[in-house]
Design a protein around this motif. Structure first.
Motif, mmCIF file in Angstrom:
data_model
loop_
_atom_site.group_PDB
_atom_site.id
_atom_site.type_symbol
_atom_site.label_atom_id
_atom_site.label_comp_id
_atom_site.label_asym_id
_atom_site.label_seq_id
_atom_site.Cartn_x
_atom_site.Cartn_y
_atom_site.Cartn_z
ATOM 1 N N ARG A 56 0.804 -1.219 0.000
ATOM 2 C CA ARG A 56 0.000 0.000 0.000
ATOM 3 C C ARG A 56 0.844 1.280 0.000
ATOM 4 O O ARG A 56 0.488 2.265 -0.617
ATOM 5 C CB ARG A 56 -0.936 0.003 1.228
ATOM 6 N N GLU A 58 3.522 4.181 -0.726
ATOM 7 C CA GLU A 58 4.167 4.643 -1.955
ATOM 8 C C GLU A 58 5.050 5.862 -1.689
ATOM 9 O O GLU A 58 4.860 6.564 -0.690
ATOM 10 C CB GLU A 58 3.104 5.012 -2.993
ATOM 11 N N PRO A 64 -1.238 5.191 3.399
ATOM 12 C CA PRO A 64 -2.644 5.507 3.105
ATOM 13 C C PRO A 64 -3.469 5.738 4.357
ATOM 14 O O PRO A 64 -4.642 6.101 4.260
ATOM 15 C CB PRO A 64 -3.127 4.270 2.343
ATOM 16 N N PRO A 70 -3.613 6.204 -4.495
ATOM 17 C CA PRO A 70 -2.315 5.656 -4.890
ATOM 18 C C PRO A 70 -1.909 6.107 -6.278
ATOM 19 O O PRO A 70 -2.758 6.409 -7.123
ATOM 20 C CB PRO A 70 -2.563 4.144 -4.849
ATOM 21 N N THR A 72 -0.003 4.041 -8.058
ATOM 22 C CA THR A 72 0.017 2.790 -8.822
ATOM 23 C C THR A 72 -1.278 2.696 -9.619
ATOM 24 O O THR A 72 -2.376 2.847 -9.069
ATOM 25 C CB THR A 72 0.150 1.588 -7.874
ATOM 26 N N LYS A 87 5.962 0.652 -5.071
ATOM 27 C CA LYS A 87 5.566 0.472 -3.681
ATOM 28 C C LYS A 87 6.795 0.433 -2.774
ATOM 29 O O LYS A 87 7.865 -0.033 -3.171
ATOM 30 C CB LYS A 87 4.775 -0.835 -3.504
#
Length: 316
Positions: A56, A58, A64, A70, A72, A87
């Protein structure tokens, strides 16, 4: 079990804990994992000891736990998806079999979802960046995805952007109890060495072990009090969660997360102060325990978020 493993090797315990947390989340009554994906993880764990983790955090977003989307990206390609992104802190990546990747779609109105990716999928690159103060053997390296193909069946869940797509720290509160147990294992290992040192250290001006002095006995009492109370909170909370006790609230679990980490950290720091310079020597096991315990307060949600949630509940 997590606490027992952590007494010997906390990095191994951390990798194990992450797999446990994934399995716990999958088995929840409100889980959105399909029966096929659940079965794949369960069978591989039983037959091969396969490890798994959620990805999760980044570079741009951070954790988060504080909200945000995100970077991603999941793009529609034929009947499936393509993942591209970066990540951080992919604990255990040298040994993982399964990666649950948090990503957003490239649609005009992005949705956020979780995609299950086999570690051997083409397009995954590990950047061996982990150079941390503590838990150095956890292999929590960076990982990048470059157009990694994900079948439609490997989509765990997807939701429109909004509160439902963000990490719910309150709902996840009880899942932090195993991490607390890990750091209590570290603190108990430090305590064990502290006791050994106290019995073996015989200064020439004393003529008897420092364990017989009031100073060391008082410190030993403080350390035991800190760890015993923390274990009651953590293990007692875990028993209530396992028993399905609805009276055990998310706020209680969040409070336990903060207090247990503080108690474990203070206990180890107390032992280090009593030993003085020897406690900070790299040849001394206590030095490693001291480094490892510094990771305890870092796990999200951090203290400020927890205290805000507790304060809002208390005043609400």
């Amino acid at each position: 079990m997590v606490s027992a493993v952590a007494r010997g090797e906390p990095s191994t315990a951390l990798v194990l804990t992450m797999t446990y947390l994934m399995h716990r989340g999958i088995s929840r009554a409100d889980s959105r994992w399909s029966l096929r994906l659940r079965d794949a993880l369960y069978r591989s764990a039983v037959s091969d000891g396969a490890l798994a983790n959620s990805l999760r955090v980044e570079p741009a977003l951070g954790s988060p736990a504080r909200g945000g989307l995100p970077d991603t990206v999941a793009r529609r390609v034929g009947d499936g998806w393509e993942l591209s992104g970066h990540k951080l802190y992919t604990t255990g990546i040298p040994a993982l079999r399964w990666l649950a990747v948090w990503a957003r779609t490239d649609e005009s109105e992005p949705r956020v979802g979780v995609f299950l990716v086999p570690r051997e999928a083409h397009g995954i690159r590990v950047i061996e960046s982990w150079d941390h103060l503590g838990l150095r053997a956890s292999g929590s390296h960076d990982i990048t995805f470059r157009e990694v193909e994900v079948p439609e069946d490997n989509l765990v869940e997807i939701a429109a952007q909004g509160p439902g797509a963000q990490q719910d720290n309150r709902a996840l509160a009880a899942l932090h109890l195993p991490l607390n147990a890990l750091y209590l294992g570290v603190a108990r290992a430090a305590q064990r060495y502290f006791h050994r040192f106290a019995h073996e250290r015989v200064p020439s001006n004393l003529g008897h072990p420092v364990a017989e002095t009031e100073r060391f006995r008082r410190a030993a009492g403080e350390i035991e009090l800190l760890l015993d109370s923390a274990e009651q909170l953590v293990f007692g909370g875990a028993e209530r969660v396992d028993a399905g006790d609805d009276s055990y609230t998310a706020e209680q679990a969040l409070g336990t997360k903060v207090l247990a980490a503080r108690h474990a950290t203070t206990a180890v720091e107390t032992a280090v102060r009593l030993l003085g310079n020897p406690g900070l020597s790299r040849a001394n096991p206590l030095e490693r325990h001291y480094r490892d315990i510094q990771c305890a307060p870092v796990h999200a949600p951090q203290d400020d978020i927890v205290l805000l949630a507790l304060g809002k509940a208390a005043l609400g």
